[in-house]
Design an enzyme around this catalytic site. Structure first.
Site, mmCIF file in Angstrom:
data_model
loop_
_atom_site.group_PDB
_atom_site.id
_atom_site.type_symbol
_atom_site.label_atom_id
_atom_site.label_comp_id
_atom_site.label_asym_id
_atom_site.label_seq_id
_atom_site.Cartn_x
_atom_site.Cartn_y
_atom_site.Cartn_z
ATOM 1 N N SER A 160 -2.886 2.326 2.811
ATOM 2 C CA SER A 160 -1.626 1.574 2.868
ATOM 3 C C SER A 160 -1.298 0.896 1.533
ATOM 4 O O SER A 160 -1.050 1.563 0.546
ATOM 5 C CB SER A 160 -1.717 0.557 4.011
ATOM 6 N N ASP A 211 0.969 7.363 -11.006
ATOM 7 C CA ASP A 211 2.205 8.111 -11.257
ATOM 8 C C ASP A 211 2.921 7.671 -12.527
ATOM 9 O O ASP A 211 3.652 8.453 -13.139
ATOM 10 C CB ASP A 211 3.157 7.986 -10.069
ATOM 11 N N LYS A 229 -2.203 6.627 4.468
ATOM 12 C CA LYS A 229 -1.236 5.910 5.313
ATOM 13 C C LYS A 229 0.009 5.620 4.488
ATOM 14 O O LYS A 229 -0.015 4.790 3.581
ATOM 15 C CB LYS A 229 -1.810 4.601 5.847
#
Length: 522
Positions: free
Chosen positions: A298, A309, A323
């Site tokens: 999460s 990223d 998740k």
């Protein structure tokens, strides 16, 4: 023209009725859907009322309602859940990051409440309670020889801030009984276990969950590490199951440059909300490394994904949990609540890292066995990821979606295949209890011991054999002879934790942490 007040409500009612009639004529499908929804709601209400009034045996209607709510949510995703009244307060305290109490770590030992350690600067420490003390009474309520559950003890020791409780205490090391008044106060539940330097230029911060105060704790630690000369920060998210998305976003903001994308969320209506970094980051240029494992989920994955990223740093470890759903909590008015999934989140490259959830049961949440059997925990190439789920980072590196964050640098489990059980055992509560018992036999011996003297004591004493006997007594049959060094190391670490503090514990444990050492060698 003035209207007679007597007729005013009638006119309003007629106007509303005409409006509804015209609306239904113009959009009959809306009216049908509205009536169907109400019919379904009425069906549930009628059934519960019927059971309550006519069912032959006595029962608790609340339990029927709980079953109904759970039954509905089970048809959704695994993270849309019902939290009953009995559990909600504990859940909220955990996420709020504090509770009101007397400030001790304890457990029931031989059916008496034994203090493992008073919380630093807490109410109990301030009035002189020590490790090993037994609390016999809280006011006039007897706590020993009662077989009290831990939850019951928590409710007895907690209370209103500023309220007093008279504790009757037995101190075994001095063989004396005494009474002391403790004033309950706010006790923090730390979400940042430790922030400390691991070498001259590298700082380490361990986050166990994302709660309301996590960002404040993290920022305080990060600021201090910068003052101590940190040029490289290791963020340890291993075994961090998540929490508040906002806390993870705020932490990511400290490392990313202005307007860099942190996370995107998309709701039922395909509305996309993008969260961007601001100008305020205090560590936008130093080196960053993130540690994850199969239990990082999460909010942990949001933070790791944002760093990865944006090519801000490297992610080390093993594939995270997977998740990618966002929940909102709705109180139900009776002390219970529902957490409902309201959106999906996407990392800056566009990845959804939510793993499939056709199986919403225990297998979904406990995937360790599956990953273990496949060999994924030992070899990166064993992780099965669809080639169609390729995405690119800011600098064009390939990353994957569809089932957790894949690390940039894979670090396998520390043990050889088949020897994991001992490490898990040595990191369990069993070791805590064993060490407590060893200390409890002669606390005066350890009162002023140094770290160096403690290591000699552990290695020269009979602790290894004592631990083997302790395990055998509990029915745990492990062959420890060829793992003696590992056993002694973990025993020493737990002695350090109970005698000193978390910082001293991590200073020791991180020296043999494969993942941390991999980062430091990079």
């Amino acid at each position: 023209m003035k209207m007679n007040k007597v007729y005013f409500p009638i006119v309003i009612a007629v106007a509303v009725a005409v409006g509804l009639l015209l609306g239904s004529k113009l959009n009959p499908s809306t009216e049908t859907a509205f009536l169907n929804r109400n019919a379904n709601k009425n069906k549930l209400n009628k059934l519960i009322d019927f059971i309550e009034k006519e069912y032959v045996d006595s029962l608790n209607t609340d339990s029927i309602v709980d079953l109904t709510v759970n039954g509905i949510l089970e048809k959704l995703d695994p993270h849309s859940v019902y939290i009953p009244k009995s559990q909600l307060e504990a859940v909220e305290q955990e996420m709020r990051g504090n509770f009101v109490g007397i400030g001790i770590n304890f457990y029931m030992y031989n059916d008496s409440l034994a203090v493992i350690k008073p919380i630093a600067n807490g109410p109990s420490e301030k009035v002189g309670l020590k490790s090993g003390d037994r609390i016999l009474f809280a006011d006039k309520l007897q706590l020993y020889n009662k077989k009290l559950e831990t939850d019951t003890l928590f409710s007895i020791l907690k209370g209103e801030q500023g309220s007093n409780v008279k504790l009757t205490v037995y101190r075994k090391s001095e063989k004396k009984k005494f009474a002391v008044n403790v004033t309950r106060d706010v006790i923090p539940i730390k979400s940042v276990d430790v922030s400390q330097m691991v070498d001259k230029t590298t700082g380490y911060i361990k986050i166990n969950r994302f709660a309301e105060k996590t960002y404040d704790e993290f920022l305080s630690g990060l600021t201090q590490l910068k003052k101590e000369g940190a040029k490289h920060i290791i963020i340890d998210l291993r075994d961090n199951g998540g929490g508040y998305l906002e806390s993870a976003v705020a932490i990511a903001d400290e490392f990313l440059k202005n307007k860099e994308l942190i996370v995107k969320t998309k709701n039922k209506k395909d509305k996309i909300e993008s969260t961007l970094a601001t100008e305020k980051g205090i560590f936008e240029t130093g080196k960053v490394s993130v540690l994850i494992n199969e239990n990082s989920a999460s909010a942990s994955e949001i933070l790791a994904g944002a760093i990865q990223d944006n090519d801000r740093g490297l992610v080390y470890g093993r594939r995270s949990f997977g998740k990618g759903l966002v929940q909102r909590e709705m109180p139900l008015g009776d002390g219970s609540a529902v957490r409902l999934t309201i959106a999906r989140y996407y990392t800056p490259s566009g990845r959804s890292i939510q793993k499939p959830y056709e199986d919403k049961g225990e297998n979904y949440f406990n995937e360790f066995d599956k990953r273990f059997e496949s060999g994924e925990l030992y070899e990166k190439d064993k992780a099965k990821i669809a080639d169609s789920l390729k995405f690119k980072t800011k600098k064009g590196r390939i990353v994957y979606g569809g089932g957790g964050i894949m690390p940039d640098i894979f670090v396998p489990l520390e043990d050889s295949h088949g020897a994991e059980g001992l490490t898990m055992l040595m990191q369990s509560g069993l070791v805590n209890y064993f060490v407590f018992e060893q200390l409890d036999q002669n606390r005066k011996k350890f009162e002023k011991i140094s770290m160096e003297a403690l290591e000699k004591e552990i290695r020269s004493g009979n602790y290894f054999n004592n631990f083997k006997a302790y395990m055998a007594k509990g029915g745990l049959l492990f062959n420890l002879e060829n793992q003696k060094e590992k056993v002694l190391f973990y025993l020493q670490a737990e002695f350090v934790r109970q005698l000193f503090n978390e910082k001293a514990y991590y200073q020791l444990i991180l020296k043999k942490d494969n993942m941390v050492n991999k980062v430091l060698r990079k």
